[in-house]
Design a protein around this motif. Sequence first.
Motif, PDB file in Angstrom:
ATOM      1  N   ILE A  14      34.381  60.557  27.295  1.00 33.62           N
ATOM      2  CA  ILE A  14      33.156  59.758  27.150  1.00 33.62           C
ATOM      3  C   ILE A  14      32.605  59.443  28.541  1.00 33.62           C
ATOM      4  O   ILE A  14      31.415  59.642  28.811  1.00 33.62           O
ATOM      5  CB  ILE A  14      33.437  58.475  26.345  1.00 33.62           C
ATOM      6  N   GLN A  15      33.457  58.968  29.435  1.00 35.46           N
ATOM      7  CA  GLN A  15      33.045  58.608  30.796  1.00 35.46           C
ATOM      8  C   GLN A  15      32.401  59.793  31.513  1.00 35.46           C
ATOM      9  O   GLN A  15      31.405  59.635  32.223  1.00 35.46           O
ATOM     10  CB  GLN A  15      34.254  58.142  31.602  1.00 35.46           C
ATOM     11  N   MET A  50      28.339  57.511  21.143  1.00 41.76           N
ATOM     12  CA  MET A  50      28.903  57.579  22.491  1.00 41.76           C
ATOM     13  C   MET A  50      28.090  58.495  23.397  1.00 41.76           C
ATOM     14  O   MET A  50      27.956  58.238  24.592  1.00 41.76           O
ATOM     15  CB  MET A  50      30.367  58.035  22.441  1.00 41.76           C
ATOM     16  N   HIS A  51      27.516  59.547  22.838  1.00 40.45           N
ATOM     17  CA  HIS A  51      26.652  60.420  23.638  1.00 40.45           C
ATOM     18  C   HIS A  51      25.420  59.649  24.098  1.00 40.45           C
ATOM     19  O   HIS A  51      25.029  59.737  25.267  1.00 40.45           O
ATOM     20  CB  HIS A  51      26.254  61.666  22.850  1.00 40.45           C
ATOM     21  N   ALA A  52      24.817  58.872  23.191  1.00 40.90           N
ATOM     22  CA  ALA A  52      23.654  58.058  23.561  1.00 40.90           C
ATOM     23  C   ALA A  52      24.029  57.055  24.650  1.00 40.90           C
ATOM     24  O   ALA A  52      23.255  56.829  25.589  1.00 40.90           O
ATOM     25  CB  ALA A  52      23.095  57.343  22.326  1.00 40.90           C
ATOM     26  N   LEU A  53      25.210  56.475  24.532  1.00 41.71           N
ATOM     27  CA  LEU A  53      25.685  55.536  25.550  1.00 41.71           C
ATOM     28  C   LEU A  53      25.792  56.227  26.903  1.00 41.71           C
ATOM     29  O   LEU A  53      25.332  55.697  27.919  1.00 41.71           O
ATOM     30  CB  LEU A  53      27.045  54.966  25.133  1.00 41.71           C
ATOM     31  N   GLN A  60      29.607  56.148  35.393  1.00 43.34           N
ATOM     32  CA  GLN A  60      30.626  55.350  34.717  1.00 43.34           C
ATOM     33  C   GLN A  60      31.964  55.473  35.439  1.00 43.34           C
ATOM     34  O   GLN A  60      32.376  56.565  35.810  1.00 43.34           O
ATOM     35  CB  GLN A  60      30.785  55.799  33.266  1.00 43.34           C
ATOM     36  N   GLN A  61      32.607  54.326  35.621  1.00 44.15           N
ATOM     37  CA  GLN A  61      33.928  54.280  36.228  1.00 44.15           C
ATOM     38  C   GLN A  61      34.806  53.368  35.391  1.00 44.15           C
ATOM     39  O   GLN A  61      34.758  52.145  35.517  1.00 44.15           O
ATOM     40  CB  GLN A  61      33.855  53.778  37.662  1.00 44.15           C
TER      41      GLN A  61
END
Length: 135
Positions: A14-15, A50-53, A60-61
């Motif tokens: 995801i990240q 999650m893709h939209a996020l 992202q970290q």
Amino acid sequence: MSTLDTALALSLAIQNGELLARADELLAEDFHYSGAAGMQLDKAGYVGFMHALSQSFSDQQMTFHATVAEGDKAAVAWTNDMTHTAEYQGVPATGKRITAQGNWVRLIVEGKVAREWDTTDIFGLMQQLGAFGQH
């Protein structure tokens, strides 16, 4: 791969914006997500959410502060530092660097995540974005 490694691989995908490409590798076909505010998603809904996020927040970290694995379950307390670079839940991009936080428990079945229970602090995230105005 261990239960914990399998569970963390999903967060890292995801990240890194890799979930669309790796969903079938990481998620069971009958995957189910139970999240904050009663959100319930199947595999397709989760991947889309999650893709939209990942489209709304760049750089992202993730940090995994506490991890526990027992049997077929893994639990993690996490934070995710990220930059708000596109609209999210009706809030236009702010360019702000924010920190999301929460905890999840994932059930691993046959090497894939089959279930996730998540307690992301959505209120805190939206507050950082200025969604509630200034008081």
